[in-house]
Design a protein around this motif. Structure first.
Motif, PDB file in Angstrom:
ATOM      1  N   THR A 535       0.842  -1.193   0.000  1.00 19.98           N
ATOM      2  CA  THR A 535       0.000   0.000   0.000  1.00 19.98           C
ATOM      3  C   THR A 535       0.876   1.240   0.000  1.00 19.98           C
ATOM      4  O   THR A 535       2.082   1.175   0.257  1.00 19.98           O
ATOM      5  N   ASN A 538       0.507   6.110   4.363  1.00 21.71           N
ATOM      6  CA  ASN A 538      -0.685   6.664   5.020  1.00 21.71           C
ATOM      7  C   ASN A 538      -1.990   6.233   4.354  1.00 21.71           C
ATOM      8  O   ASN A 538      -3.002   6.928   4.473  1.00 21.71           O
ATOM      9  N   GLU A 539      -1.994   5.113   3.666  1.00 23.74           N
ATOM     10  CA  GLU A 539      -3.207   4.569   3.065  1.00 23.74           C
ATOM     11  C   GLU A 539      -3.479   3.185   3.651  1.00 23.74           C
ATOM     12  O   GLU A 539      -2.573   2.347   3.733  1.00 23.74           O
ATOM     13  N   LYS A 540      -4.752   2.926   4.039  1.00 20.87           N
ATOM     14  CA  LYS A 540      -5.110   1.645   4.631  1.00 20.87           C
ATOM     15  C   LYS A 540      -5.192   0.569   3.561  1.00 20.87           C
ATOM     16  O   LYS A 540      -5.666   0.802   2.451  1.00 20.87           O
ATOM     17  N   ILE A 542      -6.190  -3.765   3.076  1.00 20.62           N
ATOM     18  CA  ILE A 542      -6.836  -4.932   3.675  1.00 20.62           C
ATOM     19  C   ILE A 542      -6.670  -6.110   2.724  1.00 20.62           C
ATOM     20  O   ILE A 542      -6.926  -5.993   1.522  1.00 20.62           O
ATOM     21  N   GLU A 571      -5.083  -6.129   8.082  1.00 16.71           N
ATOM     22  CA  GLU A 571      -5.513  -4.744   7.863  1.00 16.71           C
ATOM     23  C   GLU A 571      -4.452  -3.833   8.474  1.00 16.71           C
ATOM     24  O   GLU A 571      -4.178  -3.910   9.676  1.00 16.71           O
ATOM     25  N   VAL A 572      -3.858  -2.950   7.655  1.00 17.11           N
ATOM     26  CA  VAL A 572      -2.720  -2.158   8.129  1.00 17.11           C
ATOM     27  C   VAL A 572      -2.719  -0.800   7.444  1.00 17.11           C
ATOM     28  O   VAL A 572      -3.089  -0.673   6.273  1.00 17.11           O
ATOM     29  N   THR A 573      -2.302   0.230   8.205  1.00 14.97           N
ATOM     30  CA  THR A 573      -2.098   1.586   7.688  1.00 14.97           C
ATOM     31  C   THR A 573      -0.669   1.995   8.031  1.00 14.97           C
ATOM     32  O   THR A 573      -0.374   2.292   9.204  1.00 14.97           O
ATOM     33  N   ASP A 585      -0.480   1.025  12.080  1.00 15.87           N
ATOM     34  CA  ASP A 585      -1.692   0.670  12.806  1.00 15.87           C
ATOM     35  C   ASP A 585      -2.183  -0.624  12.166  1.00 15.87           C
ATOM     36  O   ASP A 585      -2.698  -0.626  11.048  1.00 15.87           O
ATOM     37  N   GLN A 612      -4.277  -6.683  17.487  1.00 15.27           N
ATOM     38  CA  GLN A 612      -4.422  -5.326  16.968  1.00 15.27           C
ATOM     39  C   GLN A 612      -3.553  -4.400  17.803  1.00 15.27           C
ATOM     40  O   GLN A 612      -3.650  -4.386  19.035  1.00 15.27           O
ATOM     41  N   LYS A 614      -0.451  -0.754  17.531  1.00  9.34           N
ATOM     42  CA  LYS A 614       0.278   0.283  16.809  1.00  9.34           C
ATOM     43  C   LYS A 614       1.745   0.141  17.184  1.00  9.34           C
ATOM     44  O   LYS A 614       2.077   0.125  18.370  1.00  9.34           O
TER      45      LYS A 614
END
Length: 676
Positions: A535, A538-540, A542, A571-573, A585, A612, A614
């Motif tokens: 990705t 700064n973009e999520k 999944i 799922e990660v940002t 995250d 989950q 950070k």
């Protein structure tokens, strides 16, 4: 030591020079090892003034080769000395009068020293060599008004100007005074408070400051000497004030001592002019009196104190200091603001379009709108990803600069997660079964086990004596007869035996059956799940893989079907930091159907493993973001009361099973910044 400041009634010309402590001998003593004897050293730069001409005198050791060049806008003369080093402490000398506004100097290159003479106008000049010194003469034009000015009666030009003593460890600006005849000088009157010789008004703080002379003319000359010395600190003060953070003002002016009572503010600012050498301009609204007592306080700090105490403020433009009331400055600022608004309102707006390459126009327009003028507006065209900007021309460059900074290619990050599940199991079960029976002589007494505890599976065949007790009636089959098994005294077998041992004995009066059974099992399991996703910064992102389980619900006679995920999901940002690390995250989840639990109305149970958090990880590094370890141990013992607790012999009267299970769950994550 304090010095009185008497009235400056007369006029004299100040010749300021910068001299190294110790003179030429000190300069030669400080030459580095290996320097050649022909290397030139500039040790003194001075401004001299005569009735019809001004001169710049450059002195030093060695031959000074000079190259002159005139420059304009502003008018100045540049003197380059080849093969020379500049050995002076001050780099600026304020001018005395036209045409010389001042002299600046510096080491232009390691082998070139540069002296710049700032002029008020284009003036003819002549360069002459006088021994080891280079002198530049500027011809002056005397105006008719100057001839009408009051003459100053003084002696002829001295050939050996007197210099204030200096210390080699603390070099200071030396001031030399030359007296000339028929030189015009302005006259101004000071109030009586400033002309009383018995009252100490203000003094510069100097360790070796001489006692003021009684002669008024000599006192006036000494006051002008100190004023010229203080003027050299103005440039350093401005540079220091610009670099000082707000709220931490640092004062660099010469310390003064002031004792004034009910003195007009205008006279105090005239005193500041004499000390600092700045041109002072007062607003017409500046009025009032001043009572102040300060001892060895920098003059610029004293000025700020007086301004603050009287509701005044200052503006410094070059060497001109303007002092006005805060109300006046506020009105001027409001007028300038209204003028800028009016000019902006009068300018016709323009419309431009800008194509974005990486950012979304609909998202960026909200940010750029905050930098528009009240007449501006921005629209976005999502189809072509363009911005339509309409505003006054002066705002367009600001918007273009913001677009250039924001519309940039984002870095990409590859995130790889690993879910590792390991399980271990161990079970052991050991049991015993045995029975015996016997009779006494004559068969009058029989002993053995009850058949309700259990019966030995061993049956007695033909030719083998039957046990004294049997569990079931004898059976006949043709010519052979079998007898049921022996009743057991202890019946504690292993649950699911995988191995065993038997011992039996038969005689007319005694029978024994002994069974030892055992079972042991071990198991190791490992589950590895490895989702991966890429990705932008700064973009999520999944990624998931698994099964969606349908669940039927009935609400108000309406049947609906919902789906629950039983998937492996990442799922990660990510956010790339300035240090090159990656802040994430992240959510990692592994959900599966658990068939070991009975379904409820057809809906299966789900086994979930999730983490989950950070976390900040180095580029290419791996970190464990979570882990679960579950261990379970169970021991079951079935025994004959009392006998089963006996040492050693107790093993014949009990059954023991041991079950040990452990499960480990770990979550690993590895980010990698993709180059380019």
């Amino acid at each position: 030591m304090k010095t009185n400041w008497p009235a400056l009634r007369g006029g004299c010309l100040i010749v300021a020079s910068i001299v190294l402590g110790g003179g030429l001998a000190a300069v030669r003593a400080q030459e580095p090892a290996g320097a050649t004897s022909t290397a030139a050293v500039i040790s003194s730069v001075a401004i001299t003034q005569e009735p019809q001409r001004a001169a710049i005198r450059v002195e030093g050791a060695g031959r000074l080769d000079v190259h002159a060049a005139r420059m304009q806008n502003p008018e100045r003369l540049v003197l380059d000395f080849s093969g020379a080093r500049l050995e002076v402490q001050k780099t600026a000398i304020p001018g005395v009068s036209a045409p010389v506004r001042g002299v600046r100097m510096g080491q232009f290159r390691p082998d070139i020293a540069r002296v710049v003479v700032d002029l008020t106008q284009e003036t003819p000049y002549q360069i002459a060599h006088e021994g080891d010194a280079v002198v530049v003469y500027f011809q002056m034009q005397v105006t008719p008004d100057a001839s009408q000015a009051a003459p100053v009666n003084s002696t002829a030009v001295t050939t050996a100007p007197k210099t204030i003593p200096y210390d080699t460890k603390s070099p200071r600006t030396a001031v030399r005074v030359s007296k000339v005849s028929n030189v015009p000088a302005p006259r101004f009157a000071l109030p009586n408070e400033l002309t009383q010789p018995s009252v100490v008004l203000a003094s510069l703080h100097e360790k070796d400051q001489p006692v003021p002379p009684a002669d008024p003319q000599q006192a006036s000359q000494q006051a002008m000497q100190q004023a010229a010395t203080a003027a050299t600190t103005v440039a350093a003060q401005q540079a220091s004030a610009a670099a000082t953070a707000p709220g931490a003002v640092r004062y660099t002016g010469e310390p003064i001592s002031v004792n004034l009572k009910d003195v007009d503010l205008k006279d105090f600012f005239r005193l500041i002019h004499e000390i600092s050498g700045l041109n002072v301009v007062l607003d017409p609204n500046v009025k009032g009196t001043l009572t102040i007592v300060l001892d060895e306080v920098p003059w610029d700090q004293a000025l700020d104190i007086v301004l603050q105490n009287n509701g005044l403020d200052k503006q410094l433009n070059g060497n001109v200091l303007r002092i006005a009331t805060r109300e006046t400055l506020k009105k001027e600022a409001e007028t300038q603001r209204d003028l800028a608004i009016a000019q902006a309102q009068a300018v016709a707006p323009v419309t431009v379009t800008r194509v974005l390459s990486y950012a979304k126009a609909a998202t960026m327009k909200d940010t750029l709108k905050k930098f528009l003028s009240p007449r501006g507006d921005i629209l976005s065209d999502d189809r072509s990803n363009q911005l339509i900007i309409r505003d006054i021309p002066s705002v367009i460059p600001i918007i273009d600069n913001l677009i250039h900074q924001l519309d940039r290619k984002s870095q990409q990050v590859e995130i790889e997660a690993r879910v590792v599940s390991a399980s271990r199991s161990f079970s052991q079960d050991i049991g015993v079964q045995w029975g015996f029976a016997g009779t006494t002589t004559g068969g009058r007494s029989i002993f053995g086990g009850p058949a309700s505890v259990g019966v030995s599976p061993v049956q007695t065949g033909t030719g083998i004596p039957s046990p004294p007790l049997v569990g079931t009636p004898s059976q006949s089959s043709g010519s052979s007869t079998t007898t049921a098994g022996l009743p057991l005294n202890v019946n504690l077998p292993a649950g699911v035996p995988s191995s065993g041992f038997y011992f039996g004995h038969r005689s007319p009066n005694f029978a024994v059956d002994l069974f030892i059974t055992a079972a042991e099992a071990k198991g190791v399991g490992k589950l590895l799940s490895k989702p991966k996703v890429i990705t932008q910064n700064n973009e999520k992102a999944i990624v998931k893989q698994g099964t969606k389980i349908p669940i039927q619900t009935t609400i108000n006679n309406t049947i609906s079907v919902q789906y629950i995920d039983a998937v492996l999901q990442l799922e990660v940002t990510p956010q790339i930091t300035a240090e090159g690390t990656v802040f994430m995250d992240v959510l990692v989840e592994n959900t599966q159907i658990d068939n070991g639990i009975p379904r409820v109305e057809g809906i299966p149970a789900l086994d979930t493993q999730a983490a989950q958090t950070k976390v900040t990880v180095a580029d290419g590094g791996t970190v464990v973001i979570g882990g679960i370890i579950v261990s379970q141990q169970q021991t079951n013992v079935n025994q004959v009361p009392i006998l089963g607790s006996l040492p050693v012999i107790g093993y014949l009267f009990r059954e023991q099973s041991v079950n040990v299970t452990s499960q480990e769950l770990l979550f690993f994550i590895t980010p990698r910044i993709i180059p380019g």
